[in-house]
Design an enzyme around this catalytic site. Sequence first.
Site, mmCIF file in Angstrom:
data_model
loop_
_atom_site.group_PDB
_atom_site.id
_atom_site.type_symbol
_atom_site.label_atom_id
_atom_site.label_comp_id
_atom_site.label_asym_id
_atom_site.label_seq_id
_atom_site.Cartn_x
_atom_site.Cartn_y
_atom_site.Cartn_z
ATOM 1 C CB SER A 5 -2.145 -2.993 1.325
ATOM 2 O OG SER A 5 -1.256 -3.781 2.086
ATOM 3 C CG HIS A 59 0.032 -6.423 5.002
ATOM 4 N ND1 HIS A 59 0.075 -6.135 6.345
ATOM 5 C CD2 HIS A 59 0.213 -5.255 4.361
ATOM 6 C CE1 HIS A 59 0.284 -4.827 6.508
ATOM 7 N NE2 HIS A 59 0.372 -4.287 5.314
ATOM 8 N N GLY A 78 0.811 -1.209 0.000
ATOM 9 C CA GLY A 78 0.000 0.000 0.000
ATOM 10 C C GLY A 78 0.845 1.260 0.000
ATOM 11 C CB CYS A 100 3.445 6.636 19.172
ATOM 12 S SG CYS A 100 2.348 6.799 20.574
ATOM 13 C CD GLN A 102 -6.924 -0.364 7.263
ATOM 14 O OE1 GLN A 102 -7.668 -1.321 7.496
ATOM 15 N NE2 GLN A 102 -5.664 -0.353 7.654
#
Length: 398
Positions: A197, A199, A69, A323, A177
């Site tokens: 993507s 995976h 992705g 993060c 997503q």
Amino acid sequence: MIYLDAAATAPVRTEILELIKPLLTTEFGNPSSRHLRGTGAAAALDYARTTAATALGCRPGDIVFTSGGTEADNLAVKGLALAAPRGRHVVSSQVEHPAVLESLRYLERSHGFRLTLLPVDGDGRVDPAAAAAALTPDTTLCTIMYANNEVGTLQPVTEVAGACRSLGVPFHTDAVQAAGWLPVQVRDLGVDAMSISGHKLGAPAGCGLLYVRGALPLEPLLHGGGQERGKRSGTENVAGAVAVAAALALAVAEQDDAARRTAGLRDRFIREVLGGVPGALLTGPAVQRLPGHASFCFPGTAGEAVLLEVERRGVLCSSGSACAAGSDEPSAVLTAMGLDRETAQTAVRFTLSPHTTPADMEHAARAVIDAVAAVQGQQSRDSSPGAGRRRVPGRPPS
Ligand code: PLP
């Protein structure tokens, strides 16, 4: 362990493993080789391209296989912007994945592009009228994600794509997503480019694809042997291409059932968590969200601590406050949605797969309710008088 982090990555499907095993062992080959192994590999790559094109409703020549992705997003954003002659302005949103946002910042920094990053409402949604109003005669690309990875919000991609089409602005969407949960037929969506993507869909990590309408000029990122019709040089990852294409085709075929079943489990989980944790907030919308996505903030309760407590109770989920490289910065998505920094730092994300069961979610709801209570109990013990001295081992009480 109950795995509720499907938006991060998913296990490789057994059908996919069986399909690609020969391509990695007995039937290996470089599609550019002229001998038997090469023509076999080239045929497998053709099969992958046709399979992906059928799943997306496009022409095989519109598919560029990539390493995932991130590369698909980079190729779309940089490749379309740098090739297009219209001007140096790109429209996008404040809540894009870093693969898009950092590609945009690169264009701004190194190529003098002007960026319009649209704000979002409290649910994380872009206003399609604001997107249409942001398009100017020098807009060279508009890129808005289909569904957000942190809060699951669905974006109005068809509306924005329509506005772009009427002005001749190429429109890209990051569907990493969304694929497997929402329709991805590119003509119905009206998109010119779309990232997928492997995976997230049951193919291994390290494979993906970019749909890009063949007529659009695209500046390649990788130069070399001219593979993928010059759009992406490098010896093709044949097994990866077959894996992502077949996983996409399976996901598209199973999508309606998976979405219906999973949304029901998710809704019940959301109700139980909101009912069982005083002050819990659902981040993102209640309805226009990914079927497998539930994300919360538990104000006053450190998200990382909740994560650990939930794991101790047998559930794997992720912190919503992505993060960046270990920094304590709260999620830019949550702050763009208007959450204050402290609340944004309490975010936790649960993402279901089509294989998640009702029993998994019953257990998970209990685990979350108990975990938040445990963290809050610990925090109030830590802040009670004298607690500070207990927390500094080896130092005499002052
Ligand atoms: N775009 C979105 C919305 C994502 O959620 C992700 C990964 O989580 C990516 C892009 C990057 O995909 P990959 O991990 O295949 O590079």
